[in-house]
Each structure stands twice: as C-alpha cells, then as structure tokens.
Design a protein around this motif. Sequence first.
Motif, short mmCIF file in Angstrom:
data_model
loop_
_atom_site.label_atom_id
_atom_site.label_comp_id
_atom_site.label_asym_id
_atom_site.label_seq_id
_atom_site.Cartn_x
_atom_site.Cartn_y
_atom_site.Cartn_z
N ARG A 4 0.79 -1.29 -0.01
CA ARG A 4 0.14 0.01 -0.05
C ARG A 4 1.03 1.18 -0.10
O ARG A 4 1.52 1.32 0.74
CB ARG A 4 -0.85 -0.21 1.10
CG ARG A 4 -1.97 1.29 1.33
CD ARG A 4 -2.81 0.80 2.77
NE ARG A 4 -3.51 1.94 2.90
CZ ARG A 4 -4.60 2.27 2.72
NH1 ARG A 4 -5.63 1.64 2.01
NH2 ARG A 4 -5.26 3.32 3.25
N CYS A 36 -0.26 -6.18 9.24
CA CYS A 36 0.79 -5.22 8.68
C CYS A 36 2.13 -5.96 8.80
O CYS A 36 2.56 -6.21 10.03
CB CYS A 36 0.67 -3.95 9.21
SG CYS A 36 1.68 -2.88 8.46
N TRP A 58 0.92 -5.93 3.64
CA TRP A 58 -0.02 -6.43 4.23
C TRP A 58 -0.22 -7.77 3.78
O TRP A 58 0.02 -8.05 2.83
CB TRP A 58 -1.46 -5.50 4.01
CG TRP A 58 -1.38 -4.25 4.52
CD1 TRP A 58 -0.66 -3.00 3.83
CD2 TRP A 58 -1.73 -3.46 6.00
NE1 TRP A 58 -0.89 -2.07 4.65
CE2 TRP A 58 -1.45 -2.28 6.01
CE3 TRP A 58 -2.40 -4.38 6.94
CZ2 TRP A 58 -1.82 -1.45 6.86
CZ3 TRP A 58 -2.69 -3.65 8.20
CH2 TRP A 58 -2.44 -2.16 8.03
N ILE A 64 -6.13 -5.16 5.30
CA ILE A 64 -6.01 -3.20 4.95
C ILE A 64 -7.35 -2.86 5.44
O ILE A 64 -7.45 -1.94 6.02
CB ILE A 64 -5.56 -3.33 3.66
CG1 ILE A 64 -4.31 -3.69 3.18
CG2 ILE A 64 -5.83 -1.70 3.21
CD1 ILE A 64 -3.97 -3.67 1.64
N HIS A 94 -2.43 0.29 -4.30
CA HIS A 94 -2.44 -0.96 -3.87
C HIS A 94 -1.61 -1.91 -4.94
O HIS A 94 -1.90 -1.74 -6.40
CB HIS A 94 -3.49 -1.83 -3.25
CG HIS A 94 -4.00 -1.25 -2.13
ND1 HIS A 94 -5.21 -0.38 -2.45
CD2 HIS A 94 -3.67 -1.22 -1.01
CE1 HIS A 94 -5.42 0.14 -1.02
NE2 HIS A 94 -4.70 -0.48 -0.30
#
Length: 103
Positions: A4, A36, A58, A64, A94
Amino acid sequence: MIARAWKASATPEGARRYAEHFDGAVLPELRRQGGCRAAYLLTRESGELVEIQVITHWESLETIRAFAGDDLERAVVEPAARAVLTGFERTVAHFTVTEGQVA
C-alpha cells in the motif's frame, strides 16, 4: 502480500515532525492492527520541500480493510500528520507483491 503506497510533501521541518509522528503514532498503530508485515517511510529532498512516501506491506486486502475501512483507496491521514504536511494524496495505491526479498 499487498503493498500500500501513499505520497505527501512537507517542509524540511514538517518532514522531521512527520517522521516523529510516524515513529510515535503510525508504527504502534500498525503493530496493533495485525496483518501489517512491514512499513517504510521514504523521503527525498525536492527543491524547498521534502517528498514523502509511505509503503506498507499487508497480508491481504482484508487486513487492510480492518485498518482503513471499507474504502480501501482512501488514505488514512491523522490530523497530527495533516498539520505538518504541505500536501498529501487523498488516495493510496495497492500493488500485489510478486517477487521476494534479498536478505
């Protein structure tokens, strides 16, 4: 794994203060989230401003979503961060991580 990515800009002093915010507030929150796996704060001087990029890794889009809410593309930027930035993207990008790492 999903990466991300988010971008912002700040004065040199603002970038220093954002780094303090990142260490003191963002990283602890990401640790609490679960899912994460990594977080990177990248900076680059660009004229009188500093470009900032944050990249987090992630486990999945679901992890997320637990952090960002249902609108996955919306950037999560706390008021303390907004106060020290000269500008920031309202959305994130993403990416699927398709290759490994060197270590």
